[in-house]
Design a protein around this motif. Structure first.
Motif, PDB file in Angstrom:
ATOM      1  N   LEU A 100       0.870  -1.174   0.000  1.00  0.00           N
ATOM      2  CA  LEU A 100       0.000   0.000   0.000  1.00  0.00           C
ATOM      3  C   LEU A 100       0.910   1.226   0.000  1.00  0.00           C
ATOM      4  CD1 LEU A 100      -3.127   0.589   2.306  1.00  0.00           C
ATOM      5  CD2 LEU A 100      -1.954   2.319   0.980  1.00  0.00           C
ATOM      6  N   VAL A 101       0.912   1.944  -1.107  1.00  0.00           N
ATOM      7  CA  VAL A 101       1.834   3.059  -1.303  1.00  0.00           C
ATOM      8  C   VAL A 101       1.112   4.379  -1.031  1.00  0.00           C
ATOM      9  CG1 VAL A 101       3.366   4.183  -2.953  1.00  0.00           C
ATOM     10  CG2 VAL A 101       3.019   1.707  -3.069  1.00  0.00           C
ATOM     11  N   PRO A 102       1.639   5.216  -0.123  1.00  0.00           N
ATOM     12  CA  PRO A 102       0.952   6.471   0.221  1.00  0.00           C
ATOM     13  C   PRO A 102       1.246   7.599  -0.760  1.00  0.00           C
ATOM     14  CG  PRO A 102       2.882   6.209   1.605  1.00  0.00           C
ATOM     15  CD  PRO A 102       2.807   4.970   0.751  1.00  0.00           C
ATOM     16  N   LEU A 103       0.950   7.377  -2.031  1.00  0.00           N
ATOM     17  CA  LEU A 103       1.015   8.419  -3.047  1.00  0.00           C
ATOM     18  C   LEU A 103      -0.409   8.751  -3.468  1.00  0.00           C
ATOM     19  CD1 LEU A 103       3.913   7.173  -5.363  1.00  0.00           C
ATOM     20  CD2 LEU A 103       3.973   9.148  -3.839  1.00  0.00           C
ATOM     21  N   GLY A 104      -0.642  10.017  -3.830  1.00  0.00           N
ATOM     22  CA  GLY A 104      -2.000  10.404  -4.182  1.00  0.00           C
ATOM     23  C   GLY A 104      -2.936  10.104  -3.034  1.00  0.00           C
ATOM     24  N   ASP A 105      -3.989   9.346  -3.318  1.00  0.00           N
ATOM     25  CA  ASP A 105      -4.957   8.964  -2.292  1.00  0.00           C
ATOM     26  C   ASP A 105      -4.731   7.521  -1.832  1.00  0.00           C
ATOM     27  OD1 ASP A 105      -7.124   9.405  -0.589  1.00  0.00           O
ATOM     28  OD2 ASP A 105      -8.574   8.666  -2.052  1.00  0.00           O
ATOM     29  N   GLY A 106      -3.532   7.019  -2.076  1.00  0.00           N
ATOM     30  CA  GLY A 106      -3.192   5.659  -1.689  1.00  0.00           C
ATOM     31  C   GLY A 106      -3.398   4.686  -2.830  1.00  0.00           C
TER      32      GLY A 106
END
Length: 237
Positions: free
Chosen positions: A223-229
């Motif tokens: 789960l990458v915390p870029l943008g809205d996830g």
């Protein structure tokens, strides 16, 4: 002696920093963003639901994943104006194909002239429909099972688990599935009473999806915390 629980979360503060996000965009994302994607992003900005457009930083990662995996046959569930669709079409080979599904052709037509200008419309099979009937129809041809290299899902969150069950059969072993908005505006960790009433139902859907994906041993996940996830899944079996 039992190890004490680890409490340190080094990124907890910086991930909430708008200034850091702006730094990432201005330093690493916008300078590398193709001009036609900029045009599509600008065309989307006047839409009343412009916030639904693809996040440029998360999309940059998406393009890298497409190229790293040499994806050629892809599926996109949820298109809106086509930012990630154009990005995908630009990232896959000339003979690549994208099955793109969305209920709103009018939104898609905002970006369509730019997609045509890019010369990649031939790669796209846009289907105006709810996604589940289309996904189910794909199974009528057994050759579709395990034939897709990559899938991107950015549609109604309440159906994410329904999409996952189907797309897992369409994407090949070793293929990637990327789900957008899996942090739902950061509300996934808020106390229930702090969440605006309108966001609560879909927040619960996203939280349930995150829980189920974490327990799905058929995939590797991040789960990458870029943008809205963005939740990246690699099919293992």
């Amino acid at each position: 002696m039992e190890n004490p629980p680890i409490k340190m979360v080094p990124n907890a503060v910086v991930l909430q920093s708008e200034e850091l996000v702006e730094y990432i965009l201005e330093t690493s994302v916008y300078p590398r963003e193709p001009q036609l994607l900029k045009e599509l992003r600008n065309a989307t900005s006047t839409h009343p639901l412009a916030f639904m457009g693809g996040s440029p930083d998360a999309s940059q990662l998406l393009a890298l994943l497409l190229k790293l995996t040499n994806a050629k046959k892809t599926i996109e569930v949820g298109v809106f104006t086509g930012y990630t669709l154009l990005l995908t079409a630009l990232s896959i080979p000339d003979d690549g194909k994208i099955t793109a599904i969305d209920v709103d052709r009018k939104a898609y037509e905002i970006g369509l002239p730019i997609i045509q200008k890019a010369g990649v419309e031939r790669k796209i099979n846009f289907i105006e429909s709810q996604a589940i009937p289309v996904l189910d129809k794909l199974f009528e041809d057994k050759a579709n099972e395990g034939s897709y290299d990559f899938a991107f899902v950015d549609a109604d969150k309440v159906n994410y688990l329904n999409y996952h069950g189907r797309i897992m059969k369409l994407v090949k072993v070793g293929g990637l599935i990327v789900y957008d908005n899996t942090l739902w505006g950061g509300t996934v960790y808020w106390p229930e009473e702090a969440v605006p009433q309108g966001k609560r139902p879909l927040r619960l859907s996203v939280m349930e999806f995150n829980k189920k994906i974490a327990a799905d041993d058929r995939v590797d996940i991040s789960l990458v915390p870029l943008g809205d996830g963005s939740t990246i899944c690699r099919r293992l079996r």
